[in-house]
Design an enzyme around this catalytic site. Structure first.
Site, PDB file in Angstrom:
ATOM      1  NE  ARG A  38      -4.218  -1.726   1.763  1.00 37.25           N
ATOM      2  CZ  ARG A  38      -5.167  -2.097   2.612  1.00 37.25           C
ATOM      3  NH1 ARG A  38      -5.008  -1.898   3.905  1.00 37.25           N
ATOM      4  NH2 ARG A  38      -6.263  -2.653   2.167  1.00 37.25           N
ATOM      5  CE  LYS A 200     -20.533 -16.295   7.104  1.00 34.13           C
ATOM      6  NZ  LYS A 200     -20.806 -15.371   8.210  1.00 34.13           N
ATOM      7  N   GLY A 355      -9.426  -8.649  -0.308  1.00 34.44           N
ATOM      8  CA  GLY A 355      -8.269  -8.787   0.562  1.00 34.44           C
ATOM      9  C   GLY A 355      -7.630 -10.158   0.534  1.00 34.44           C
ATOM     10  N   GLY A 378     -12.903  -3.948   0.523  1.00 32.00           N
ATOM     11  CA  GLY A 378     -14.286  -3.468   0.584  1.00 32.00           C
ATOM     12  C   GLY A 378     -14.604  -2.458  -0.507  1.00 32.00           C
TER      13      GLY A 378
END
Ligand code: ADP
Ligand code: MG
Length: 398
Positions: A38, A200, A355, A378
């Site tokens: 990052r 999920k 991620g 996200g």
């Protein structure tokens, strides 16, 4: 879709105080940065501003401090040191964010100098987006730059706040991320193969629906596959991860895919284990015959071949979510096979978001074989779902 906001190219930054929100939320171990991705991603904008003679004030959050003042384990000092190391620039650090000490350090900055402020989240008003926070930060600069793609989906004081008080523009990373993750859906080169895994169905519903609308093939793996198995009427998924509340929705999605002509691929075989753990041993079973006392941990060898063949034909690939519990070596083969298939297809544009998927690609040493690896988990999912990001919205229109 072209980027519709102003960028650093559109403003005169020479001699100006440029307040830039970066995403230096890096992993640390014993006070040392263990993954500098990052920080590297912010370098193009930092370099540009420095070369133009701006006074650069960098701010970021790191981790989840309580917001009641300094906590050593969440200090940005190691990130500032890493920036100095990889850029070769002189980088100053001030152990203050909103106080007199920070202001003095800002006032002392010369043209082309770089200052990193302490963690913006040491004050809990930042996350709550309280106005004084934005006002204080804005008072440090003449221009606000947002380059923190990884937090651009959060309406927090240092992300959206300063845009209310200052000319506000995007940095190069933010621009590239938004451009890449939106243009892939606007006009993908076909065949477009989308791969979705992870744990999920519920957390990826929006992503699955959006991908189905533009991809030619949707490949499904990971824990979410078992909910789809039930939707298809397989009699048992054993002890696998399932979301019973989502079986009907999964069935609707399969029907919708068929209606709109998106081919959906589900595993035909699976690697199962009797418990979830590092020491668990894997067995291969056919998907329609999963044993009652076992849980699915990875896609099986036949599935890997089918998925790899489909990926080999793609001109565009989007991948989010591992195919199995890749954190355990015994169950990493499916995720690795997909990563390798993408890496081997030299003809395709490949975009990796999320991620854990990015961590997997890094773990297998294949990052440099991908066209674009998103720095935001996200935020990238929200863009894929077609949502707009508050941080981007707050910037000045081009
Ligand atoms: P990303 O961060 O790339 O968006 P997710 O957070 O959705 O991905 O999912 C990643 C997690 O899914 C990993 O921790 C992985 O272990 C888990 N996972 C993958 N396959 C399974 C499975 N079969 N059973 C349980 N968990 C799984
Ligand atoms: Mg994840």
């Amino acid at each position: 879709m072209a980027f519709s906001k102003k960028t650093v190219r559109d403003v005169d930054v020479a001699g100006k105080r440029v307040l830039m929100r970066v995403d230096f939320n890096v992993p640390l171990k014993d006070g040392v940065v263990t993954d500098e991705t990052r920080i590297r991603a912010a370098l193009p904008t930092i370099k540009y501003l420095k070369d133009k003679g701006a006074k650069i004030i960098l701010m970021s959050h790191l981790g989840r401090p309580k917001g009641e003042g300094y906590e050593a384990e969440f200090s940005l000092k190691p990130a500032a040191e890493k920036l100095a190391e990889i850029s070769g620039y002189d980088v100053q650090f001030v152990d203050d964010t909103y106080g007199e000490k920070a202001r003095k350090a800002v006032d002392a900055l010369g043209d082309g100098q770089i200052l990193v402020l302490e963690n913006v989240r040491f004050d809990k008003r930042e996350k709550k987006n309280e106005r004084e926070i934005a006002q204080t930060l804005a008072s440090y600069g003449d221009i606000f730059v947002l380059d923190a793609f990884g937090t651009a989906h959060r309406s927090q004081g240092s992300v959206v706040g300063p845009a209310e008080f200052l000319p506000a523009v995007a940095g190069f990373l933010l621009e590239k991320e938004v451009d890449t993750l939106t243009s892939i859906f606007a006009n993908p080169e076909r065949p477009f193969v989308a791969i979705v895994g992870g744990s999920k169905v519920s957390s990826k519903i929006g992503v699955l629906e959006k991908l189905m609308e533009s991809a030619d093939t949707l490949i499904i793996g990971g824990g979410m596959a078992y909910t789809f198995f039930l939707a298809k009427g397989y009699k048992s998924v054993g002890k696998s991860l399932v979301e019973l509340d989502w079986v009907d929705k999964a069935r609707e999605m399969l029907e919708k895919a068929q209606r709109i002509g998106c081919k959906v691929m589900l595993p035909v075989d699976d690697v199962v284990a009797d418990h979830f753990g590092e020491d668990a041993k894997g067995f291969v079973v056919i998907s329609t015959e999963m044993p009652e006392d076992m849980m699915g941990m990875d896609i099986g060898p036949e599935t890997r071949k089918l998925y790899a063949d489909e990926i080999a034909k793609a001109k565009t690939v989007f991948w989010n979510g591992p195919m199995g519990v890749f954190e355990f070596d015994e169950f990493a083969a499916g995720t690795k096979a997909v990563a390798e298939a993408i890496a081997q297809n030299r003809e395709c544009t490949s975009i990796i978001g999320g991620g854990d998927s990015v961590a997997a690609v890094n773990k297998f040493g294949l990052a440099d074989k991908m066209s674009w690896i998103s720095t935001g988990g996200g935020a990238s999912m929200e863009l894929v779902e077609g949502k707009s990001l508050p941080g981007v919205e707050a910037l000045d229109n081009a």
